[in-house]
Design a protein around this motif. Structure first.
Motif, PDB file in Angstrom:
ATOM      1  N   ALA A  49       0.817  -1.217   0.000  1.00  0.00           N
ATOM      2  CA  ALA A  49       0.000   0.000   0.000  1.00  0.00           C
ATOM      3  C   ALA A  49       0.849   1.264   0.000  1.00  0.00           C
ATOM      4  O   ALA A  49       0.488   2.249  -0.659  1.00  0.00           O
ATOM      5  CB  ALA A  49      -0.941  -0.009   1.202  1.00  0.00           C
ATOM      6  N   SER A  50       1.972   1.254   0.708  1.00  0.00           N
ATOM      7  CA  SER A  50       2.792   2.470   0.752  1.00  0.00           C
ATOM      8  C   SER A  50       3.386   2.785  -0.617  1.00  0.00           C
ATOM      9  O   SER A  50       3.486   3.957  -1.005  1.00  0.00           O
ATOM     10  CB  SER A  50       3.896   2.350   1.808  1.00  0.00           C
ATOM     11  OG  SER A  50       4.727   1.249   1.525  1.00  0.00           O
ATOM     12  N   ILE A  51       3.750   1.767  -1.367  1.00  0.00           N
ATOM     13  CA  ILE A  51       4.272   1.981  -2.733  1.00  0.00           C
ATOM     14  C   ILE A  51       3.147   2.488  -3.634  1.00  0.00           C
ATOM     15  O   ILE A  51       3.343   3.403  -4.441  1.00  0.00           O
ATOM     16  CB  ILE A  51       4.888   0.682  -3.304  1.00  0.00           C
ATOM     17  CG1 ILE A  51       6.043   0.188  -2.429  1.00  0.00           C
ATOM     18  CG2 ILE A  51       5.332   0.860  -4.747  1.00  0.00           C
ATOM     19  CD1 ILE A  51       7.204   1.145  -2.324  1.00  0.00           C
ATOM     20  N   LEU A  52       1.960   1.911  -3.488  1.00  0.00           N
ATOM     21  CA  LEU A  52       0.823   2.361  -4.292  1.00  0.00           C
ATOM     22  C   LEU A  52       0.463   3.806  -3.982  1.00  0.00           C
ATOM     23  O   LEU A  52       0.074   4.567  -4.875  1.00  0.00           O
ATOM     24  CB  LEU A  52      -0.387   1.450  -4.073  1.00  0.00           C
ATOM     25  CG  LEU A  52      -0.269   0.050  -4.672  1.00  0.00           C
ATOM     26  CD1 LEU A  52      -1.420  -0.830  -4.210  1.00  0.00           C
ATOM     27  CD2 LEU A  52      -0.210   0.112  -6.197  1.00  0.00           C
ATOM     28  N   ASP A  53       0.615   4.204  -2.733  1.00  0.00           N
ATOM     29  CA  ASP A  53       0.317   5.582  -2.356  1.00  0.00           C
ATOM     30  C   ASP A  53       1.283   6.551  -3.047  1.00  0.00           C
ATOM     31  O   ASP A  53       0.875   7.607  -3.539  1.00  0.00           O
ATOM     32  CB  ASP A  53       0.375   5.748  -0.841  1.00  0.00           C
ATOM     33  CG  ASP A  53      -0.118   7.112  -0.398  1.00  0.00           C
ATOM     34  OD1 ASP A  53      -1.179   7.560  -0.890  1.00  0.00           O
ATOM     35  OD2 ASP A  53       0.565   7.737   0.441  1.00  0.00           O
ATOM     36  N   VAL A  54       2.548   6.194  -3.101  1.00  0.00           N
ATOM     37  CA  VAL A  54       3.525   7.036  -3.806  1.00  0.00           C
ATOM     38  C   VAL A  54       3.203   7.047  -5.297  1.00  0.00           C
ATOM     39  O   VAL A  54       3.240   8.106  -5.949  1.00  0.00           O
ATOM     40  CB  VAL A  54       4.971   6.558  -3.557  1.00  0.00           C
ATOM     41  CG1 VAL A  54       5.963   7.380  -4.366  1.00  0.00           C
ATOM     42  CG2 VAL A  54       5.319   6.615  -2.074  1.00  0.00           C
ATOM     43  N   ALA A  55       2.851   5.891  -5.851  1.00  0.00           N
ATOM     44  CA  ALA A  55       2.495   5.806  -7.274  1.00  0.00           C
ATOM     45  C   ALA A  55       1.307   6.714  -7.586  1.00  0.00           C
ATOM     46  O   ALA A  55       1.278   7.398  -8.611  1.00  0.00           O
ATOM     47  CB  ALA A  55       2.191   4.358  -7.652  1.00  0.00           C
ATOM     48  N   ARG A  56       0.336   6.749  -6.676  1.00  0.00           N
ATOM     49  CA  ARG A  56      -0.835   7.611  -6.856  1.00  0.00           C
ATOM     50  C   ARG A  56      -0.406   9.066  -6.951  1.00  0.00           C
ATOM     51  O   ARG A  56      -0.888   9.818  -7.791  1.00  0.00           O
ATOM     52  CB  ARG A  56      -1.811   7.428  -5.694  1.00  0.00           C
ATOM     53  CG  ARG A  56      -3.060   8.290  -5.788  1.00  0.00           C
ATOM     54  CD  ARG A  56      -3.783   8.403  -4.452  1.00  0.00           C
ATOM     55  NE  ARG A  56      -2.933   8.815  -3.348  1.00  0.00           N
ATOM     56  CZ  ARG A  56      -2.500  10.067  -3.133  1.00  0.00           C
ATOM     57  NH1 ARG A  56      -2.839  11.028  -3.952  1.00  0.00           N
ATOM     58  NH2 ARG A  56      -1.732  10.351  -2.105  1.00  0.00           N
TER      59      ARG A  56
END
Length: 122
Positions: A49-56
């Motif tokens: 989730a933390s990687i996806l948040d940065v990707a967002r």
């Protein structure tokens, strides 16, 4: 489970390409190794989730990556000017808001009649 990972990875790759980043650039911005990103895109590992948040924050449509559905665009997007008009309207007392509503309705009706008359004259 591996099939789902592969789908998420493929969509992550499509989104990376859509935002115009190479694997190296994207990995750097995500704060991960290029090899780790390749593992995500290849469906070999789960993305957190933390990687996806940065990707967002980089413009990636995370809903699409995870679920395969595009994030719906807002039905109406207001310009800064329109937003300002609404803020001013909301600051008015209720009686003045009613007057503004009557005024804008009358203006819209008048404009519609004018356009219809102009169109009929053509």
């Amino acid at each position: 489970m591996h099939h789902l990972r592969a789908q998420v990875g493929a969509r992550l790759q499509l989104e990376r390409q859509r935002v115009g980043l190479t694997q190296g650039e994207f990995a750097e911005k995500l704060g991960i190794a290029k090899r780790t990103l390749a593992g995500y895109e290849g469906g070999n590992s789960d993305i957190g989730a933390s990687i996806l948040d940065v990707a967002r924050s980089l413009g990636v449509d995370v809903l699409y990556v995870v679920c395969g559905e595009r994030t719906p665009a807002p039905e109406t997007s207001l310009t800064a000017k329109e937003s300002g008009v609404i803020d001013s309207y909301r600051a008015l007392p209720e009686a003045d808001q009613a007057a503004v509503e009557r005024l804008t309705t009358a203006l819209a009706e008048s404009a519609a009649r004018y356009e219809a008359t102009k169109k009929a004259a053509q």
